[in-house]
Write an enzyme that holds these catalytic residues in place. Sequence first.
Site, mmCIF file in Angstrom:
data_model
loop_
_atom_site.group_PDB
_atom_site.id
_atom_site.type_symbol
_atom_site.label_atom_id
_atom_site.label_comp_id
_atom_site.label_asym_id
_atom_site.label_seq_id
_atom_site.Cartn_x
_atom_site.Cartn_y
_atom_site.Cartn_z
ATOM 1 N N MET A 192 0.846 -1.196 0.000
ATOM 2 C CA MET A 192 0.000 0.000 0.000
ATOM 3 C C MET A 192 0.885 1.250 0.000
ATOM 4 S SD MET A 192 -3.462 -0.894 2.048
ATOM 5 C CE MET A 192 -2.856 -0.664 3.698
ATOM 6 N N LEU B 60 6.729 3.118 1.515
ATOM 7 C CA LEU B 60 7.629 1.978 1.687
ATOM 8 C C LEU B 60 8.732 2.251 2.703
ATOM 9 C CD1 LEU B 60 7.995 0.879 -2.040
ATOM 10 C CD2 LEU B 60 6.239 0.261 -0.375
ATOM 11 N N HIS B 61 9.100 1.185 3.411
ATOM 12 C CA HIS B 61 10.218 1.237 4.362
ATOM 13 C C HIS B 61 11.101 0.022 4.091
ATOM 14 C CE1 HIS B 61 7.890 -1.802 6.391
ATOM 15 N NE2 HIS B 61 6.878 -0.961 6.551
ATOM 16 N N HIS C 1 9.544 -3.366 3.340
ATOM 17 C CA HIS C 1 9.048 -3.596 1.969
ATOM 18 C C HIS C 1 10.210 -3.915 1.031
ATOM 19 C CE1 HIS C 1 5.716 -0.866 3.459
ATOM 20 N NE2 HIS C 1 5.026 -1.873 2.970
ATOM 21 N N GLN D 88 -10.337 -2.485 2.572
ATOM 22 C CA GLN D 88 -9.858 -3.161 3.777
ATOM 23 C C GLN D 88 -9.803 -2.249 5.001
ATOM 24 O OE1 GLN D 88 -6.014 -4.088 1.688
ATOM 25 N NE2 GLN D 88 -5.110 -3.814 3.708
ATOM 26 N N LYS E 14 5.637 -11.476 7.180
ATOM 27 C CA LYS E 14 5.034 -12.211 8.295
ATOM 28 C C LYS E 14 4.500 -11.279 9.376
ATOM 29 C CE LYS E 14 7.470 -16.615 8.238
ATOM 30 N NZ LYS E 14 8.294 -17.507 9.082
ATOM 31 N N ASP F 227 2.165 -9.240 9.030
ATOM 32 C CA ASP F 227 0.712 -9.442 8.858
ATOM 33 C C ASP F 227 0.467 -10.951 8.775
ATOM 34 O OD1 ASP F 227 -0.256 -6.609 8.573
ATOM 35 O OD2 ASP F 227 1.270 -6.655 7.018
ATOM 36 N N GLN G 198 -2.921 -12.294 7.678
ATOM 37 C CA GLN G 198 -3.098 -12.015 6.250
ATOM 38 C C GLN G 198 -2.346 -13.058 5.404
ATOM 39 O OE1 GLN G 198 -2.872 -7.979 4.347
ATOM 40 N NE2 GLN G 198 -0.792 -8.569 3.888
ATOM 41 N N ARG H 246 2.652 2.564 9.635
ATOM 42 C CA ARG H 246 1.901 3.279 10.677
ATOM 43 C C ARG H 246 2.818 3.783 11.804
ATOM 44 N NH1 ARG H 246 -2.377 -0.603 9.087
ATOM 45 N NH2 ARG H 246 -4.089 0.683 8.279
#
Length: 281
Positions: free
Chosen positions: A26, A29-30, A33, A57, A145, A147, A150, A184
């Site tokens: 989404m 990026l960090h 990612h 979502q 991992k 998430d 997910q 976040r």
Amino acid sequence: MRVVHTVDDLRSALPALPGRTLVPTMGNLHTGHLALVERARQTGGPVVASVFVNRLQFGPNEDFDRYPRTLQRDAEQLEGAGCDLLFAPDEAQMYPRPQTWRVLPDPALAGVLDGAARPGHFEGVATVVLKLFQLVQPACAVFGKKDYQQLLLVRDMVRQFALPIDIIGLDTVRDIDGLALSSRNAYLDPVQRAHAPQLQAALRRLADAASCCADPSLLAERERDEMQAMVAQGWVPDYLSVRRRADLQPPRAEDLGARGRLVVLGAARLGGTRLIDNVEC
Ligand code: PAF
């Protein structure tokens, strides 16, 4: 790296990228990612990343509107990481009509933990991931991992729909003090940021408890104690819970003590920021 914003341009770019691996994101990026992109490169095929903030979502009171959108910087980072193609559609491309057809995940997996705390979240995730798979038609896809739920849901969806896609899960990338990297984290003020590793510390204590406890009811008591300790530290926890890795159900006595079967998952709010993390044990 080529950047495409439309489904038509994506479709014309794909034939030059056989055996591709998808890294769905989404954006904002960090390093976590970029580790997914690096893992995708190790498959040996071309890498396609997607950046799309998926409205489906997010719940009505969640952070869809303020979710950081940093496409220019994301594209530069992806290019530096060796990505071959970036698909960055807008909502009109992904959802030209209201997305009334949805993927309804198995409630046994999607109705617990984050699924219970965020009703509809995994339906939105599964719907966009299936659509991205359909659009990009990758041979592999890489998910973090962090998430955890997910990742399990995506694996299950791929199995149940017989999609010819190899799902790769990658270990969580952490800051030096143990905080799991997340887009976040940018919402945290400096004091909250200093307290944020407390979530992982609580999960680690529960993982230690799970490895030496033989009684599920005692473990459930430890979970409640850790939740209370977090409340005392100023958090609002949704859950801190030891679960079986295979199906995210609470462990039975025979699951306890054996290494490699369990995962401790947690989600908690610090101020207005909801953080999730997990520790396999
Ligand atoms: O993990 C994420 O960033 C999102 O849930 C995903 C998989 C890109 C779907 O929007």
